[in-house]
Design an enzyme around this catalytic site. Sequence first.
Site, short mmCIF file in Angstrom:
data_model
loop_
_atom_site.label_atom_id
_atom_site.label_comp_id
_atom_site.label_asym_id
_atom_site.label_seq_id
_atom_site.Cartn_x
_atom_site.Cartn_y
_atom_site.Cartn_z
CE LYS A 81 -4.41 -1.57 1.79
NZ LYS A 81 -5.49 -1.36 2.75
CE LYS A 123 -8.24 -11.52 -2.90
NZ LYS A 123 -7.85 -11.24 -1.51
CE LYS A 137 -12.54 -3.77 -1.62
NZ LYS A 137 -13.39 -3.85 -0.45
#
Length: 334
Positions: free
Chosen positions: A115, A197, A200
């Site tokens: 992140k 994966k 979203k």
Amino acid sequence: MIGDRKVLFSGMQATGNLTLGNYLGALKNWVNIADEYLTFFSVVDLHSITVRQDPAQLRKQARALLTLYIAAGLDPEKNCIYYQSHVSGHAELAWILNCFTYMGELNRMTQFKDKAAKHADNINAGLFTYPVLMAADILLYQADVVPVGKDQLQHLEITRDIAQRFNAIYGDVFTVPVPYVGKAGAKIMSLQDPAKKMSKSDENPNASIYLMDDPDTILRKFKRAVTDSEGQILYREEQPGIKNLIDIYCACAEKTPQETEKEFEGRGYGEFKAAVGEAVVSVLRPLQEEFARLSGEKAYLDGIIKQNGEKAEYYALKTLRKVQRKVGFPERIR
Ligand code: TRP
């Protein structure tokens, strides 16, 4: 444990559009095991602000997520479904646990590194101490079991370390939780790159099925899903695209990979993709209908939010008061 019941805690962030991966990998799992536990399902909005959010959007998505928990089949009379920000104990316990967590431990968290790389202009302290807040979420309710995806296992590990460290100093204050990783195959990959994966935050809208996609969109996305030139519907590592489609089909149609291979033996990819699309549509349609219905029940939802927020607060305060006493804060005069 609370009384004689094992406690289950889990949470999801209300950011971005939830995908089929979130549903099949997490939410559906929760619904399947919820009955066995005293459960807390939180909309973890405190976690969301570790990256910049639009306030109106965050509020809207938080409510949508809470509604979705219920639409997916979690009975809010039996399961405590609530907003993290409505229970101030999360932040208070997180502060205390911060003082029992080492910089070195947090530095090793792979999600922080990822992140921080992605949001290089906003590497804030909250992003760094995110796992401590997550530990507080879990320990506040004396959770025994925490369903999480593989990407969260490291955070569960640090939660256990913090709990054990605290218990070693102050006695048995916290239940040391164990992760619950759903059955294999529940990990849903991107339709455009089966090595990744389903996410979203994927920039390519064709990579993910969003829970609110309409049937045409769903069928079209499956039509375009990346496969291979093998021409056989077999469940094996060498065909990651097909393998992912089989996983999705199995999760939606309640079948095994072997049954699926048999069912589609000798048939083409086009036909198989259409069948997967239909299976997904038939799972998402009732979910969407229930979501739409519930969204219109404003007073009902508000009641649930209030009632469950208070219930969560009650349990949270029990742990928090004990922790405050243990570390030496003065008793409250009543
Ligand atoms: N960090 C989790 C995620 O992004 C969400 C989360 C926050 C959570 N607190 C939690 C999950 C406590 C399980 C338990 O997926």
